[in-house]
Scaffold this motif. Structure first.
Motif, PDB file in Angstrom:
ATOM      1  N   ARG A 126     -41.181   8.281  -8.866  1.00 30.94           N
ATOM      2  CA  ARG A 126     -40.539   9.545  -8.472  1.00 30.94           C
ATOM      3  C   ARG A 126     -39.429   9.324  -7.438  1.00 30.94           C
ATOM      4  O   ARG A 126     -38.345   9.881  -7.548  1.00 30.94           O
ATOM      5  CB  ARG A 126     -41.602  10.493  -7.936  1.00 30.94           C
ATOM      6  CG  ARG A 126     -41.090  11.860  -7.624  1.00 30.94           C
ATOM      7  CD  ARG A 126     -42.246  12.811  -7.286  1.00 30.94           C
ATOM      8  NE  ARG A 126     -41.772  14.140  -7.055  1.00 30.94           N
ATOM      9  CZ  ARG A 126     -41.395  14.978  -8.000  1.00 30.94           C
ATOM     10  NH1 ARG A 126     -41.429  14.611  -9.249  1.00 30.94           N
ATOM     11  NH2 ARG A 126     -40.971  16.190  -7.707  1.00 30.94           N
ATOM     12  N   VAL A 141     -35.462  10.253  -7.956  1.00 29.12           N
ATOM     13  CA  VAL A 141     -34.740  11.156  -7.052  1.00 29.12           C
ATOM     14  C   VAL A 141     -33.522  10.448  -6.462  1.00 29.12           C
ATOM     15  O   VAL A 141     -32.421  11.016  -6.412  1.00 29.12           O
ATOM     16  CB  VAL A 141     -35.671  11.698  -5.941  1.00 29.12           C
ATOM     17  CG1 VAL A 141     -34.897  12.418  -4.865  1.00 29.12           C
ATOM     18  CG2 VAL A 141     -36.745  12.604  -6.542  1.00 29.12           C
ATOM     19  N   ILE A 186     -30.823  10.080  -9.110  1.00 21.83           N
ATOM     20  CA  ILE A 186     -30.187  11.377  -9.363  1.00 21.83           C
ATOM     21  C   ILE A 186     -29.168  11.687  -8.276  1.00 21.83           C
ATOM     22  O   ILE A 186     -28.041  12.115  -8.557  1.00 21.83           O
ATOM     23  CB  ILE A 186     -31.259  12.486  -9.486  1.00 21.83           C
ATOM     24  CG1 ILE A 186     -32.023  12.311 -10.811  1.00 21.83           C
ATOM     25  CG2 ILE A 186     -30.632  13.877  -9.384  1.00 21.83           C
ATOM     26  CD1 ILE A 186     -33.268  13.168 -10.929  1.00 21.83           C
ATOM     27  N   LYS A 187     -29.542  11.449  -7.013  1.00 21.89           N
ATOM     28  CA  LYS A 187     -28.605  11.677  -5.901  1.00 21.89           C
ATOM     29  C   LYS A 187     -27.354  10.823  -6.051  1.00 21.89           C
ATOM     30  O   LYS A 187     -26.225  11.300  -5.860  1.00 21.89           O
ATOM     31  CB  LYS A 187     -29.275  11.368  -4.559  1.00 21.89           C
ATOM     32  CG  LYS A 187     -30.256  12.403  -4.095  1.00 21.89           C
ATOM     33  CD  LYS A 187     -30.870  11.997  -2.764  1.00 21.89           C
ATOM     34  CE  LYS A 187     -31.936  12.950  -2.327  1.00 21.89           C
ATOM     35  NZ  LYS A 187     -32.583  12.530  -1.077  1.00 21.89           N
ATOM     36  N   LYS A 194     -25.148  12.131  -8.918  1.00 24.38           N
ATOM     37  CA  LYS A 194     -24.455  13.364  -8.524  1.00 24.38           C
ATOM     38  C   LYS A 194     -23.289  13.047  -7.592  1.00 24.38           C
ATOM     39  O   LYS A 194     -22.217  13.643  -7.700  1.00 24.38           O
ATOM     40  CB  LYS A 194     -25.426  14.340  -7.843  1.00 24.38           C
ATOM     41  CG  LYS A 194     -26.352  15.033  -8.815  1.00 24.38           C
ATOM     42  CD  LYS A 194     -27.256  16.010  -8.095  1.00 24.38           C
ATOM     43  CE  LYS A 194     -28.114  16.789  -9.054  1.00 24.38           C
ATOM     44  NZ  LYS A 194     -28.975  17.773  -8.356  1.00 24.38           N
ATOM     45  N   LEU A 199     -27.585  11.166 -15.936  1.00 21.49           N
ATOM     46  CA  LEU A 199     -28.107  12.156 -14.994  1.00 21.49           C
ATOM     47  C   LEU A 199     -29.020  13.137 -15.723  1.00 21.49           C
ATOM     48  O   LEU A 199     -30.113  13.451 -15.237  1.00 21.49           O
ATOM     49  CB  LEU A 199     -26.948  12.892 -14.301  1.00 21.49           C
ATOM     50  CG  LEU A 199     -27.337  14.065 -13.397  1.00 21.49           C
ATOM     51  CD1 LEU A 199     -28.237  13.598 -12.250  1.00 21.49           C
ATOM     52  CD2 LEU A 199     -26.085  14.750 -12.860  1.00 21.49           C
ATOM     53  N   ALA A 200     -28.585  13.616 -16.876  1.00 24.10           N
ATOM     54  CA  ALA A 200     -29.405  14.559 -17.641  1.00 24.10           C
ATOM     55  C   ALA A 200     -30.746  13.928 -18.029  1.00 24.10           C
ATOM     56  O   ALA A 200     -31.798  14.569 -17.923  1.00 24.10           O
ATOM     57  CB  ALA A 200     -28.650  15.022 -18.883  1.00 24.10           C
ATOM     58  N   GLN A 233     -32.897  13.583 -14.828  1.00 23.25           N
ATOM     59  CA  GLN A 233     -33.440  14.885 -14.423  1.00 23.25           C
ATOM     60  C   GLN A 233     -34.575  15.313 -15.356  1.00 23.25           C
ATOM     61  O   GLN A 233     -35.595  15.845 -14.907  1.00 23.25           O
ATOM     62  CB  GLN A 233     -32.331  15.943 -14.402  1.00 23.25           C
ATOM     63  CG  GLN A 233     -31.366  15.745 -13.255  1.00 23.25           C
ATOM     64  CD  GLN A 233     -30.152  16.666 -13.333  1.00 23.25           C
ATOM     65  OE1 GLN A 233     -29.615  16.931 -14.414  1.00 23.25           O
ATOM     66  NE2 GLN A 233     -29.703  17.129 -12.180  1.00 23.25           N
ATOM     67  N   LEU A 288     -37.635  13.292 -14.489  1.00 27.99           N
ATOM     68  CA  LEU A 288     -38.260  13.828 -13.273  1.00 27.99           C
ATOM     69  C   LEU A 288     -39.055  15.098 -13.594  1.00 27.99           C
ATOM     70  O   LEU A 288     -40.189  15.257 -13.153  1.00 27.99           O
ATOM     71  CB  LEU A 288     -37.194  14.101 -12.212  1.00 27.99           C
ATOM     72  CG  LEU A 288     -37.689  14.518 -10.835  1.00 27.99           C
ATOM     73  CD1 LEU A 288     -38.545  13.421 -10.209  1.00 27.99           C
ATOM     74  CD2 LEU A 288     -36.498  14.832  -9.932  1.00 27.99           C
ATOM     75  N   ALA A 289     -38.474  15.981 -14.390  1.00 20.72           N
ATOM     76  CA  ALA A 289     -39.166  17.217 -14.786  1.00 20.72           C
ATOM     77  C   ALA A 289     -40.397  16.897 -15.635  1.00 20.72           C
ATOM     78  O   ALA A 289     -41.460  17.519 -15.469  1.00 20.72           O
ATOM     79  CB  ALA A 289     -38.213  18.135 -15.546  1.00 20.72           C
TER      80      ALA A 289
END
Length: 170
Positions: A98, A102, A105-106, A109, A152-153, A156, A159-160
């Motif tokens: 996890r 995260v 992802i940061k 972005k 990124l998609a 994410q 993560l979901a």
């Protein structure tokens, strides 16, 4: 030299045919197929008869591994894009914890914000409209931006997916 290559190619085909079942060969061809192919095309590549290819393709469709499109009267078979996406999401979830997700992802972005700021646009599509054919660096950035957006998609979604899995365990 061509004769040597033809001999090598024929030997590779013969070895593949000997070491695999018809179903395995059809599966392998469909797995590589993003744009639909007819049963005849798959049969030719998989070294099986057309009825055999069609039967195995139907099995792959029934299991959700493949999907079909129509081109007139011809049914085209290809790998199931949703299945490929879910495989990528599961792989990433299994490879990264996890915290790593995260952090990744940061970073992605942040990379996207740099592209937006550098080119003063909000998307790779908008950048593509502004670039001239000779702007190699811009086109390279466009490709990298699209790839980052796709990654990124997936991150994410992983993560979901991880969060949903933990919620179901509770």
């Amino acid at each position: 030299m061509t004769d040597t290559w033809d001999d090598v190619n024929e030997q590779v085909k013969a070895d593949w045919k000997e070491e695999t079942t018809p179903f395995e060969r059809v599966y392998e061809i469909v797995e590589q197929t993003r744009d639909g192919q007819s049963a005849a095309e798959i049969a030719d590549r998989a070294l099986v008869s057309e009825p055999t290819a069609r039967r195995h393709c139907k099995t792959l469709v029934n299991t959700g591994f493949a999907e079909t499109d129509q081109d007139g009267q011809t049914t085209l078979y290809k790998r199931n894009s949703d299945r490929v996406l879910m495989s990528r999401i599961r792989e990433l979830r299994d490879e990264a914890d996890r915290t790593e997700l995260v952090q990744g992802i940061k970073e992605m972005k942040s990379d996207i914000r740099r592209y937006e700021d550098r080119y003063d646009v909000v998307s790779p599509e908008e950048l593509a409209q502004q670039l001239d054919a000779g702007e190699a660096e811009g086109w390279d950035d466009l490709t990298a931006w699209r790839t980052t957006r796709q990654n990124l998609a997936v991150a994410q979604a992983a993560l979901a997916y991880d969060e949903a899995s933990h919620q179901l365990e509770v």
